[in-house]
Design a protein around this motif. Sequence first.
Motif, PDB file in Angstrom:
ATOM      1  N   PRO A 175       0.828  -1.215   0.000  1.00 42.46           N
ATOM      2  CA  PRO A 175       0.000   0.000   0.000  1.00 42.46           C
ATOM      3  C   PRO A 175       0.862   1.265   0.000  1.00 42.46           C
ATOM      4  N   ALA A 176       0.354   2.317  -0.589  1.00 47.39           N
ATOM      5  CA  ALA A 176       1.113   3.554  -0.742  1.00 47.39           C
ATOM      6  C   ALA A 176       1.449   4.211   0.588  1.00 47.39           C
ATOM      7  N   ASP A 177       0.666   3.934   1.634  1.00 55.18           N
ATOM      8  CA  ASP A 177       0.906   4.584   2.915  1.00 55.18           C
ATOM      9  C   ASP A 177       1.766   3.750   3.865  1.00 55.18           C
ATOM     10  N   VAL A 178       2.379   2.676   3.364  1.00 52.87           N
ATOM     11  CA  VAL A 178       3.327   1.889   4.170  1.00 52.87           C
ATOM     12  C   VAL A 178       4.728   2.178   3.655  1.00 52.87           C
ATOM     13  N   ASP A 179       5.587   2.643   4.536  1.00 53.83           N
ATOM     14  CA  ASP A 179       6.948   3.021   4.157  1.00 53.83           C
ATOM     15  C   ASP A 179       7.754   1.801   3.726  1.00 53.83           C
ATOM     16  N   TYR A 180       8.638   2.016   2.755  1.00 60.24           N
ATOM     17  CA  TYR A 180       9.462   0.918   2.259  1.00 60.24           C
ATOM     18  C   TYR A 180      10.315   0.285   3.363  1.00 60.24           C
ATOM     19  N   THR A 181      10.858   1.092   4.260  1.00 59.26           N
ATOM     20  CA  THR A 181      11.732   0.536   5.302  1.00 59.26           C
ATOM     21  C   THR A 181      10.946  -0.357   6.261  1.00 59.26           C
ATOM     22  N   VAL A 182       9.728   0.048   6.609  1.00 54.69           N
ATOM     23  CA  VAL A 182       8.895  -0.784   7.479  1.00 54.69           C
ATOM     24  C   VAL A 182       8.498  -2.062   6.758  1.00 54.69           C
ATOM     25  N   ALA A 183       8.143  -1.938   5.479  1.00 51.74           N
ATOM     26  CA  ALA A 183       7.742  -3.116   4.704  1.00 51.74           C
ATOM     27  C   ALA A 183       8.857  -4.136   4.610  1.00 51.74           C
ATOM     28  N   ALA A 184      10.102  -3.682   4.497  1.00 49.11           N
ATOM     29  CA  ALA A 184      11.228  -4.608   4.380  1.00 49.11           C
ATOM     30  C   ALA A 184      11.510  -5.345   5.682  1.00 49.11           C
ATOM     31  N   ALA A 185      10.986  -4.846   6.787  1.00 52.66           N
ATOM     32  CA  ALA A 185      11.179  -5.501   8.083  1.00 52.66           C
ATOM     33  C   ALA A 185      10.109  -6.534   8.388  1.00 52.66           C
ATOM     34  N   LEU A 186       9.099  -6.635   7.523  1.00 60.36           N
ATOM     35  CA  LEU A 186       7.924  -7.443   7.842  1.00 60.36           C
ATOM     36  C   LEU A 186       7.917  -8.874   7.300  1.00 60.36           C
ATOM     37  N   PRO A 187       8.426  -9.172   6.095  1.00 65.25           N
ATOM     38  CA  PRO A 187       8.150 -10.495   5.505  1.00 65.25           C
ATOM     39  C   PRO A 187       8.594 -11.694   6.336  1.00 65.25           C
ATOM     40  N   ILE A 188       9.869 -11.805   6.685  1.00 62.22           N
ATOM     41  CA  ILE A 188      10.322 -12.986   7.422  1.00 62.22           C
ATOM     42  C   ILE A 188       9.723 -13.008   8.821  1.00 62.22           C
ATOM     43  N   SER A 189       9.814 -11.890   9.532  1.00 59.11           N
ATOM     44  CA  SER A 189       9.316 -11.862  10.908  1.00 59.11           C
ATOM     45  C   SER A 189       7.817 -12.095  10.957  1.00 59.11           C
ATOM     46  N   GLY A 190       7.075 -11.401  10.092  1.00 58.05           N
ATOM     47  CA  GLY A 190       5.625 -11.527  10.126  1.00 58.05           C
ATOM     48  C   GLY A 190       5.129 -12.890   9.717  1.00 58.05           C
ATOM     49  N   LEU A 191       5.660 -13.417   8.616  1.00 55.79           N
ATOM     50  CA  LEU A 191       5.221 -14.740   8.158  1.00 55.79           C
ATOM     51  C   LEU A 191       5.659 -15.841   9.119  1.00 55.79           C
ATOM     52  N   THR A 192       6.863 -15.722   9.674  1.00 54.02           N
ATOM     53  CA  THR A 192       7.330 -16.722  10.630  1.00 54.02           C
ATOM     54  C   THR A 192       6.440 -16.748  11.862  1.00 54.02           C
ATOM     55  N   ALA A 193       6.130 -15.571  12.392  1.00 54.37           N
ATOM     56  CA  ALA A 193       5.276 -15.506  13.581  1.00 54.37           C
ATOM     57  C   ALA A 193       3.901 -16.090  13.296  1.00 54.37           C
ATOM     58  N   TRP A 194       3.314 -15.716  12.160  1.00 51.61           N
ATOM     59  CA  TRP A 194       1.976 -16.218  11.835  1.00 51.61           C
ATOM     60  C   TRP A 194       1.990 -17.733  11.634  1.00 51.61           C
ATOM     61  N   GLN A 195       2.904 -18.231  10.814  1.00 47.18           N
ATOM     62  CA  GLN A 195       2.933 -19.659  10.513  1.00 47.18           C
ATOM     63  C   GLN A 195       3.233 -20.486  11.757  1.00 47.18           C
ATOM     64  N   GLY A 196       4.117 -19.992  12.622  1.00 54.80           N
ATOM     65  CA  GLY A 196       4.423 -20.727  13.847  1.00 54.80           C
ATOM     66  C   GLY A 196       3.235 -20.820  14.779  1.00 54.80           C
ATOM     67  N   LEU A 197       2.574 -19.699  14.985  1.00 58.21           N
ATOM     68  CA  LEU A 197       1.464 -19.669  15.939  1.00 58.21           C
ATOM     69  C   LEU A 197       0.201 -20.342  15.418  1.00 58.21           C
ATOM     70  N   PHE A 198      -0.152 -20.078  14.166  1.00 53.40           N
ATOM     71  CA  PHE A 198      -1.453 -20.506  13.659  1.00 53.40           C
ATOM     72  C   PHE A 198      -1.384 -21.747  12.771  1.00 53.40           C
ATOM     73  N   ASP A 199      -0.477 -21.774  11.812  1.00 53.52           N
ATOM     74  CA  ASP A 199      -0.399 -22.925  10.911  1.00 53.52           C
ATOM     75  C   ASP A 199       0.152 -24.161  11.607  1.00 53.52           C
ATOM     76  N   HIS A 200       1.098 -23.966  12.527  1.00 51.35           N
ATOM     77  CA  HIS A 200       1.753 -25.120  13.161  1.00 51.35           C
ATOM     78  C   HIS A 200       1.248 -25.385  14.583  1.00 51.35           C
ATOM     79  N   ALA A 201       1.094 -24.354  15.393  1.00 48.26           N
ATOM     80  CA  ALA A 201       0.638 -24.566  16.773  1.00 48.26           C
ATOM     81  C   ALA A 201      -0.875 -24.490  16.909  1.00 48.26           C
ATOM     82  N   GLY A 202      -1.549 -23.791  15.996  1.00 51.58           N
ATOM     83  CA  GLY A 202      -2.997 -23.689  16.059  1.00 51.58           C
ATOM     84  C   GLY A 202      -3.517 -23.039  17.327  1.00 51.58           C
ATOM     85  N   ILE A 203      -2.901 -21.942  17.765  1.00 46.50           N
ATOM     86  CA  ILE A 203      -3.303 -21.336  19.032  1.00 46.50           C
ATOM     87  C   ILE A 203      -4.739 -20.841  18.974  1.00 46.50           C
TER      88      ILE A 203
END
Length: 308
Positions: free
Chosen positions: A115-143
Amino acid sequence: MKAITALDRDAGISGLTLTDLPYPHASENDVIVRVHAAGFTRGELDWPGTWSDRAGRDRTPSVPGHEVSGVVVELGYGTTGLTVGQRVFGLTDWARNGSLAEYVAVEARNLAPLPADVDYTVAAALPISGLTAWQGLFDHAGIMTGQSVLIHGAGGGVGSIAVQLALETGARVIGTGRSADRSNVLALGAHTFLDLEASRLEGVGEVDVVFDVIGGDILDRSAALVRAGGTLVTIAQPPTVRPEDGRAIFFVVEPDRARLADLAQRLRDGRLDVRVGAVHPLTEAAAAFAPERRVTGRTIIRVTEDPQ
């Protein structure tokens, strides 16, 4: 184009140099991204994919960095879902040249619109951390709502996002880390913080889920904390000690365009805080790998100054 390259596996950080490389080729289903900002993982110089392709062939000089935000400038044959000029962010392949470069070739499916209102630097910090956190908690642990979750390394990139996602689910969150992490973790909303340098891990009691990013002795000792039917999830290493009556799962994060889009929306809604601790130019990227340059929040490399 300018890029950070790794030439010698034994040289470690000292083997990283800023060099000129040919403009990348867009294979089928690829896009070429003009990189605005890039994220990296300090440990990736030890990953096999940094040094060889999926067939085991040497691919040095290789370009590290596997998180990217930027603008699509070229489409490969058969590529759909993205357009030239579109802002995007996501993951580069583990066994291909990465994002610490002015341009990178990426499979289109690994990227999501930014999205145009998300800064490039913040966006670059999100993919690995965000996907790892989501997949660990929900896809694998099913919290689920009402469960208790112990998150090791809660002050780090993955851990801090995991804390926020678990809280939003309605879980009771216990974060661990070093004493310096306490205030940041509690500010995210964690119910309790355990200082791993000063307190006994076993004092936590039983929990439904352990999410580990540390490995080693902490991972081994955490198995005993998982109550019957619970789950121990780790990204550090395959577990050697398992819960007596539960599951133990090791996983590596996978690209997910739909989930990246969801995480970006959470950023826009104010439901997710991604902390960028330092931003360096590409010329300083090699030095940023040094372990003594730890900061609170992710270190991001700004490759292109042009905001467009």
